[in-house]
Scaffold this motif. Sequence first.
Motif, PDB file in Angstrom:
ATOM      1  N   HIS A   1      41.958  45.243  32.452  1.00  0.00           N
ATOM      2  CA  HIS A   1      43.449  44.517  32.284  1.00  0.00           C
ATOM      3  C   HIS A   1      43.929  44.991  33.637  1.00  0.00           C
ATOM      4  O   HIS A   1      43.677  45.944  34.188  1.00  0.00           O
ATOM      5  CB  HIS A   1      44.176  44.721  31.104  1.00  0.00           C
ATOM      6  N   ASN A   2      44.987  44.408  34.274  1.00  0.00           N
ATOM      7  CA  ASN A   2      45.342  44.613  35.555  1.00  0.00           C
ATOM      8  C   ASN A   2      47.018  44.473  35.372  1.00  0.00           C
ATOM      9  O   ASN A   2      47.432  43.318  35.030  1.00  0.00           O
ATOM     10  CB  ASN A   2      44.631  44.120  36.811  1.00  0.00           C
ATOM     11  N   VAL A   3      47.736  45.007  36.067  1.00  0.00           N
ATOM     12  CA  VAL A   3      49.050  45.050  36.669  1.00  0.00           C
ATOM     13  C   VAL A   3      49.268  44.986  37.900  1.00  0.00           C
ATOM     14  O   VAL A   3      48.638  45.733  38.727  1.00  0.00           O
ATOM     15  CB  VAL A   3      50.200  46.053  35.700  1.00  0.00           C
TER      16      VAL A   3
ATOM     17  N   ALA B   1      46.005  37.954  32.569  1.00  0.00           N
ATOM     18  CA  ALA B   1      45.305  36.588  32.270  1.00  0.00           C
ATOM     19  C   ALA B   1      44.425  36.310  33.259  1.00  0.00           C
ATOM     20  O   ALA B   1      43.487  35.134  33.175  1.00  0.00           O
ATOM     21  CB  ALA B   1      46.121  35.613  32.427  1.00  0.00           C
ATOM     22  N   LEU B   2      44.196  36.857  34.389  1.00  0.00           N
ATOM     23  CA  LEU B   2      43.044  36.516  35.296  1.00  0.00           C
ATOM     24  C   LEU B   2      41.447  36.913  34.857  1.00  0.00           C
ATOM     25  O   LEU B   2      41.585  37.895  33.912  1.00  0.00           O
ATOM     26  CB  LEU B   2      42.920  37.228  36.740  1.00  0.00           C
TER      27      LEU B   2
ATOM     28  N   VAL C   1      37.112  37.532  40.027  1.00  0.00           N
ATOM     29  CA  VAL C   1      38.135  37.551  39.576  1.00  0.00           C
ATOM     30  C   VAL C   1      38.989  36.047  39.880  1.00  0.00           C
ATOM     31  O   VAL C   1      38.979  35.981  40.978  1.00  0.00           O
ATOM     32  CB  VAL C   1      39.021  38.637  39.844  1.00  0.00           C
ATOM     33  N   CYS C   2      38.923  35.565  38.874  1.00  0.00           N
ATOM     34  CA  CYS C   2      39.539  33.927  39.058  1.00  0.00           C
ATOM     35  C   CYS C   2      40.530  33.597  37.860  1.00  0.00           C
ATOM     36  O   CYS C   2      40.771  34.269  37.077  1.00  0.00           O
ATOM     37  CB  CYS C   2      38.352  33.036  39.024  1.00  0.00           C
ATOM     38  N   GLY C   3      40.842  32.381  37.975  1.00  0.00           N
ATOM     39  CA  GLY C   3      41.606  32.069  37.099  1.00  0.00           C
ATOM     40  C   GLY C   3      41.146  31.283  35.746  1.00  0.00           C
ATOM     41  O   GLY C   3      41.999  31.274  34.770  1.00  0.00           O
TER      42      GLY C   3
END
Length: 780
Positions: A543-545, A452-453, A512-514
Amino acid sequence: MGNLSQHLSVETEQFFHLQAALQQVQLRVDPQSAAIFELDAQDDLELNLPAGQGIEILVRNAQGKIQLPLLQLVSPNGIISIGTAVQTLEQLVQQDSVAQRLEYQLQKFKIAQTDLDVVLRVQHTEHVRFHAPEPLSVIVLNTGKNMQVDQQDAIDEVQVMIHKAKAQTEYLPAPLAQPIQEIRISKASAKTYRVKAGQWIQIIDVSGKQCSDFLAFDANALAQGQEIGLDAVATRTVLGHSTPSPGIHSRFYGTDMQALVEVVQDTVGRHDMFLTACSPKFYEDSGYFGHLSCTDNFNRILNPLGLTPKAAWPAINFFYNTQVESCGSISMDEPWSRAGDYILLRAHKDLLCASSACPDDIDPSNGWVPSDIHVRIYAESEQFLRSQLYRTHPEEMPRMTKQSGFHSRIAALTSHLVEYHGYWVADEYHGWGAKAEYLACRERVAMIDLTALRKFEITGPDAESFLQYMLTRNVRKLAIGEIVYSAICLETGGMLDDGTIFRLGENNFRWVCGDEYTGTWLKQKAQQLGYRVSIRHSSDQIHNVAVQGPKSRELLKQLIWTPEHQPNLEQLAWFHFTLGRLGNAQGIPVMVSRTGYTGELGFEVWCHPTHAEQVWDAIWSAGQAFEIAPMGFAALDMLRIEAGLIFAQHEFDAQTNPFEAGIGFTVPLKSKEEDFLGKQAMQNQTAQSRHKLVGLILEQNEAAEHGDLIYVDRYPVGVVTSATNSPLLKKQIALCRVAPQYASAETTLEVGKLDGQKKRLKAKVVNLPFYDPERTRVRA
């Protein structure tokens, strides 16, 4: 008086429909997608493209024949050519989920492979406008190959504006699938319809600001003489929620406490489940005797079916804008719904349903003007994703809640999914729970989906100088491969967002932000200030985990292969990243950063969404030896509060500067000589006058909550921004912003509950963070 009101309402309706007439329709084409736009004769189609990005176009006449020359160019910007759909074919040849989604769209639009041999290609322009001399269907292909994590050529969305030659007073969106029923409910009327279990009900507000009351009855119970209908009290009791919405709190229950329908998609988000359908008494109490009501209409259509007439029907009032104030009163305003907004329900049982187009024209409930409602029923074989639609800015069409590339793996482990910033995320996992997930991160290793970032690729000759002005940090000091955490502020000094900036090259950055709007705002500022910079939204491509905990390095170093010119996992320094592959030199491309949001040693693994399942599986499998746990946002909140890490709309907002949010270290007022946004405003504020972010430990075991005021004697001196029960301290803790006079450690304060005077919770100020004050764990 009733006759007078009817006369006035006609004139009012003409006025408001004139004001609300749709002369321009704002739409878009999502990245790596196709969209079809229906143009009437003399309409114009305006397209706004990201810098350096091209699109491909197909044109059909009213008879369905491809005829490119019919679309006339109005603004001759850039290069418009005719040729093969190269970008579309590049995407299709990938043969992955992205290609499959595009193939499905092309089939839906009845586009054959041979149609891609000759298309209009628009390149080297950021704006183009076409004219339709006759009714046309225009298919815009915003396509291209996938972007890998070490690249920055993301396909961004294309903004579309249709300029209508003849203004419309309503908008009926294209069906979500092939309807099996189409039901038009004229203004000030109601209709019944039957729905089988599993079928879908789409209730559409075609003109905007129109209340539609909804009733549903168990059809099998009715056949046996029992009237079991929707019940607001039962629904609120079972859900523990004011009104259902897509996600966990999604079901409407009947008087027998069994679910009748479920909310699957909602483009509005504000409805009413507190009040009845409008009734004769409502109008009579307002002085409008004899005014038609929804209750009258329901009685008229339901009585012949054997249902007992009521003085006022308890109904679900879709698109009705009510809310409960803190004092307990229920207030109302004009509905939020716009032309084309809808709610999509799924029937849990065979139902008899009734929907109204409310006749209320004496208050804001219908924006003062009654209009039509449209209902579509879809077969039970169709599938629609859950979605709470949202908007990045008020004028745009709503956006669909997304699933990350890891979603299938997460959904297999939990049904506790909540909407967060436009994505479905896990709140907690079955068999673990928030505390167990928290302990796994503190003691071993845990993994959490942080897709979601939002990610933005910022490149170009002025990229460094642009970011030097836009961010509070000194970007010029960043080395390639380094990351820094920064605030991004308005001219007032208030925080628009926080995030991390990655330096991929001399003039290549990834922010990379919210907040998704941050990217829109950056684009606007770059244009206003004349910077030569490209800003592309890459969230759909990366996408990131996060893999966090004391065993995270030991786990990941078994999985990540890095070339000689990149640091390996053992060498990777805090707030740096490396590029490598999963498993070996032929594996999936990944970026691994030594970052996180837990206060623990940790990493984030970044990949293309088509590779997300493989990345998750590899980490999950190797993690079994370390007793890995999946982690949801409930556990993450506990971890970040203990670590003193801030969260948007809690510790900061547009009226809070970084010093007041507790991250003054991101603002080098003295060492960064160049100007940056918000610098002057923050310099004008004396350090001694600033409110400060501090920690609170509560004496009791009762919880503080976000928004609770902090008191000394009778008057407030601060506010709780976040709170949790700390497994580490075995006490209730909170982050709070207080006046500087009360920010010293050991100061005794009180958290006000109820109205702040009826109940107080004693607390003591402590320095932040609660956990690992020297940050030795995260630096390990």
